[in-house]
Design a protein around this motif. Structure first.
Motif, PDB file in Angstrom:
ATOM      1  N   SER A  28      74.829  18.799  87.195  1.00  0.00           N
ATOM      2  CA  SER A  28      74.294  18.964  88.536  1.00  0.00           C
ATOM      3  C   SER A  28      73.575  17.934  89.328  1.00  0.00           C
ATOM      4  CB  SER A  28      73.073  20.136  88.258  1.00  0.00           C
ATOM      5  OG  SER A  28      72.610  20.643  89.508  1.00  0.00           O
ATOM      6  N   SER A  40      70.238  20.271  91.536  1.00  0.00           N
ATOM      7  CA  SER A  40      70.436  21.447  92.366  1.00  0.00           C
ATOM      8  C   SER A  40      69.987  22.794  91.638  1.00  0.00           C
ATOM      9  CB  SER A  40      71.834  21.318  93.066  1.00  0.00           C
ATOM     10  OG  SER A  40      72.871  21.373  92.110  1.00  0.00           O
ATOM     11  N   GLY A  41      70.674  22.748  90.493  1.00  0.00           N
ATOM     12  CA  GLY A  41      70.418  23.965  89.730  1.00  0.00           C
ATOM     13  C   GLY A  41      68.823  24.375  89.703  1.00  0.00           C
ATOM     14  N   GLN A  95      67.870  26.225  93.189  1.00  0.00           N
ATOM     15  CA  GLN A  95      68.699  26.843  94.066  1.00  0.00           C
ATOM     16  C   GLN A  95      68.114  28.101  94.448  1.00  0.00           C
ATOM     17  OE1 GLN A  95      72.978  27.311  92.394  1.00  0.00           O
ATOM     18  NE2 GLN A  95      72.517  29.621  92.294  1.00  0.00           N
ATOM     19  N   GLN A 138      67.575  29.017  98.343  1.00  0.00           N
ATOM     20  CA  GLN A 138      68.313  30.158  98.890  1.00  0.00           C
ATOM     21  C   GLN A 138      67.128  31.264  99.367  1.00  0.00           C
ATOM     22  OE1 GLN A 138      70.618  31.250  95.353  1.00  0.00           O
ATOM     23  NE2 GLN A 138      72.305  30.528  96.456  1.00  0.00           N
ATOM     24  N   LEU A 148      78.039  21.029  97.735  1.00  0.00           N
ATOM     25  CA  LEU A 148      77.755  22.108  96.961  1.00  0.00           C
ATOM     26  C   LEU A 148      78.431  23.174  97.546  1.00  0.00           C
ATOM     27  CD1 LEU A 148      74.439  21.335  95.764  1.00  0.00           C
ATOM     28  CD2 LEU A 148      76.569  20.874  94.414  1.00  0.00           C
ATOM     29  N   GLU A 201      77.579  26.124  97.030  1.00  0.00           N
ATOM     30  CA  GLU A 201      76.437  27.310  97.222  1.00  0.00           C
ATOM     31  C   GLU A 201      75.849  26.843  98.457  1.00  0.00           C
ATOM     32  OE1 GLU A 201      77.220  26.705  92.659  1.00  0.00           O
ATOM     33  OE2 GLU A 201      76.843  25.283  94.473  1.00  0.00           O
ATOM     34  N   PHE A 202      75.968  25.621  98.789  1.00  0.00           N
ATOM     35  CA  PHE A 202      75.074  25.173 100.140  1.00  0.00           C
ATOM     36  C   PHE A 202      76.163  24.205 100.816  1.00  0.00           C
ATOM     37  CE2 PHE A 202      72.059  25.477  96.670  1.00  0.00           C
ATOM     38  CZ  PHE A 202      71.158  26.540  96.999  1.00  0.00           C
ATOM     39  N   GLY A 217      73.954  27.476  89.227  1.00  0.00           N
ATOM     40  CA  GLY A 217      74.023  26.108  90.064  1.00  0.00           C
ATOM     41  C   GLY A 217      74.679  24.861  89.155  1.00  0.00           C
TER      42      GLY A 217
END
Length: 331
Positions: free
Chosen positions: A132, A214-215, A218, A222, A237, A239-240, A297
């Motif tokens: 990550s 990042s994981g 997360q 969020q 990423l 997710e982002f 993540g």
């Protein structure tokens, strides 16, 4: 001639004896490994519960238990930035029942701490499981809108901006020092007792920023309690997607990956190490495990022993340079 004959005979006797001993040990090792595992396997996480390393371990335990036919449990042995837990596995019996799970601290800690009586060569890498990228995070209400704002302020007020980490020699710490080295800034590192504590320090406003994987953040990003300003990688990423990378910001070298790997003591019999390696490989290809880790993540790496060994050597070289620049190199 008699003396030479005696020496030759003695040499042959020694050779035959050593060969016999090696054969016996090999047979014993094979017999032992054929019964492995016959009891609970403990994965040691050298950090407190709730952090990234802990989450990776606990996501894998049920599947590993099913594959190996024995319970696999997690034991958190925190302290010393990970050193206490890592050392405990180094001196554990090399029988496959004590497995170490650790991020890059296994490479980084010996670089920064004098008298650290271990390094990654004291272990057999079973699997580099996930990775990550490190990310730059600040409190949600921070006035900074991008990493360029932090760089500008840090250059105006050297040493005034603070950054939390779980301690010298951890991935957080090295990501911060790498940031300072590449951007030419002076930021003060504030060590904590673990990754969750380092993040709590940012959330509480006690420090200005941090560089976790990042994981591990997360949920907070969020949930709107943390703000992510940059990803220390080449690609954004998924997710982002709106968070830029350090490469996009003009710092292509500034990339840090927080990986999580599994290791056993160096003298663990090869058949046992292979059995564990095969089990981790199988677990990390399971759809449910992969989905769970990716939801948290993580990027699945699932790198086996040979490739992991080379990867660790490369990591050693990279972080030695950063430790030297940060003036924390212990040797």
């Amino acid at each position: 001639m008699k003396g030479k004959a005696t020496v030759t005979v003695s040499y042959r006797v020694v050779c035959l004896t050593l060969t016999a001993i090696v054969s016996i040990l090999a047979i014993t090792g094979l017999a032992f490994s054929s019964n492995y595992p016959s009891k609970t396997i403990t994965i040691v996480s050298p950090y407190p519960p709730g952090g990234g390393n802990d989450m990776v371990c606990r996501t894998l335990t049920n599947k590993l238990s099913a594959i190996l036919g024995q319970s696999v449990v997690v034991a958190n042995k925190a302290g010393g930035g990970g050193a206490i837990g890592i050392k405990s596995v180094k001196v554990a019996a090399p029988d496959g029942y004590t497995v170490l799970s650790t991020p890059p601290g296994i490479v980084m800690l010996p670089l920064t701490t004098k008298g650290m009586d271990f390094n990654h060569k004291d272990f057999i890498p079973i699997n580099i499981a996930v990775s990550s990228p490190s990310v730059l995070v600040v409190k949600a209400d921070s006035p900074w809108k991008g990493m360029e704002d932090i760089i500008a302020d840090a250059k105006k007020t050297p040493g005034k901006i603070t950054c939390s980490s779980p301690g010298v020699g951890t991935t957080h710490f090295f990501a911060g020092e790498f940031f300072k080295m590449v951007t030419g800034t002076d930021i003060t590192q504030v060590p904590m007792n673990g990754g969750p504590q380092a993040i709590s320090a940012v959330l509480g406003g006690h420090v200005a920023m941090s560089f976790p994987e990042s994981g591990a953040v997360q949920g907070q990003v969020q949930g709107g309690t943390l703000k992510m300003l940059a990803v220390m990688a080449k690609k954004r990423l998924k997710e982002f997607p709106n968070v830029p990378t350090t490469a996009e910001k003009g710092y292509p070298r500034l990339m840090t990956t927080a990986w999580h790997g599994f290791f056993v003591p160096a003298k663990t019999p090869a058949p046992i190490a292979k059995k564990l390696s095969d089990a981790f490989n199988q677990a990390l290809t399971d759809k449910e495990v992969v989905a769970s880790l990716e939801k948290l993540g993580w990027v699945i790496e699932n790198i086996g022993p040979a490739e992991s060994s080379k990867f660790l050597m490369d990591e050693d070289q990279k972080w030695s340079e950063v430790a030297k620049a940060a003036k924390v190199l212990a040797h």
